[in-house]
Design a protein around this motif. Structure first.
Motif, short mmCIF file in Angstrom:
data_model
loop_
_atom_site.label_atom_id
_atom_site.label_comp_id
_atom_site.label_asym_id
_atom_site.label_seq_id
_atom_site.Cartn_x
_atom_site.Cartn_y
_atom_site.Cartn_z
N GLN A 1 -1.64 -16.42 -2.80
CA GLN A 1 -1.14 -15.50 -1.77
C GLN A 1 0.36 -15.69 -1.63
N HIS B 1 3.45 -7.57 -0.22
CA HIS B 1 2.54 -8.70 -0.36
C HIS B 1 2.57 -9.50 0.94
N GLN C 1 -4.06 -11.21 1.18
CA GLN C 1 -4.10 -10.40 -0.04
C GLN C 1 -4.25 -11.35 -1.23
N ASN D 1 -6.08 -6.13 -1.72
CA ASN D 1 -6.04 -6.27 -0.26
C ASN D 1 -7.40 -6.70 0.27
N MET E 1 -5.73 -8.46 5.69
CA MET E 1 -4.31 -8.65 5.95
C MET E 1 -3.82 -7.68 7.00
N LEU F 1 -1.94 -4.63 7.61
CA LEU F 1 -1.53 -3.51 6.77
C LEU F 1 -0.31 -2.77 7.30
N ILE G 1 -3.54 3.02 2.76
CA ILE G 1 -3.93 1.72 2.22
C ILE G 1 -5.17 1.22 2.94
N GLN H 1 -8.46 -2.09 2.75
CA GLN H 1 -8.70 -3.48 2.35
C GLN H 1 -10.19 -3.78 2.44
#
Length: 214
Positions: free
Chosen positions: A39, A75, A79, A152, A155, A157, A173, A175
């Motif tokens: 990570q 990042h 993730q 993902n 996390m 976002l 996006i 995850q």
């Protein structure tokens, strides 16, 4: 010989990038391939083709121009980063083939949780419906690759809203957590590595031949 898988935890992006380049600089045809699972602390990375206008608002998050392909992405903790340090010739892969392989590894992982995902020819990465769950970026040098994929999991976002992810305005996006996957990140790292290695092994002609025998 299958790649050596290393679970490296949280690593500063700049340090990981430097270590990947050093590994690639000194490797040769006898060097064992590696897959690094880790990570990064919060960071925006801008690929070689990256356009500054795709960064809408950085805030306090650092921006690093890197040597992978592609545009800008984010990042952060939660993730999974999988860096693939491979001899492309060993696996008889070209760039497009490796991109498809990385996408398929994520697609297969999600399918094991009954989630349908797909890649897009015009926009590399993995998507669940219209939402992106994994991004890709590679660097090829003298037949060796480094960088890889970002998946993902669980996390924050929000930083994605300050960029045009991978150069696409308004791209949504998602995850794993939002899709109802509740297993640990460590378990998902293991599953991802298993999928990557399985697909790599299908590239070896002798193994494909053996598997076709009764």
């Amino acid at each position: 010989m299958q790649p050596l898988v290393k679970h490296l935890g949280m690593i500063d992006y700049q340090n990981a990038w430097q270590e990947m380049r050093q590994f690639t600089d000194v490797r040769n045809a006898a060097t064992r391939d590696e897959i690094w699972l880790l990570q990064h602390p919060p960071v925006y990375t801008q690929g070689l083709a990256g356009k500054p206008e795709h960064l809408l608002h950085a805030g306090n998050i650092p921006i690093i121009r890197t040597d992978r392909g592609g545009q800008i992405t984010y990042h952060g903790p939660g993730q999974i980063i999988a860096y693939l340090l491979l001899d492309m010739r060993r696996w008889k892969l070209n760039v497009r083939g490796l991109v498809r392989l990385m996408e398929q590894a994520i697609i297969n992982l999600l399918a094991s949780f009954d989630i349908s995902a797909q890649g897009r020819a015009e926009a590399p990465g993995v998507y669940v419906g219209d939402e992106k769950i994994a991004s890709l970026g590679l660097k090829i040098r003298s037949g060796y690759c480094y960088h890889g994929l970002a998946f993902n999991v669980n996390m924050d976002l929000a930083p994605f809203s300050s960029i045009n992810p991978c150069g696409f305005s308004g791209l949504r996006i998602t995850q794993a957590k939002n899709l109802g996957i509740e297993v640990s990140q460590t378990r998902l790292e293991t599953l991802l590595a298993q999928n990557l290695i399985y697909l790599l092994q299908q590239q070896e002609p002798e193994k494909i031949t053996r598997s076709c025998k009764p």
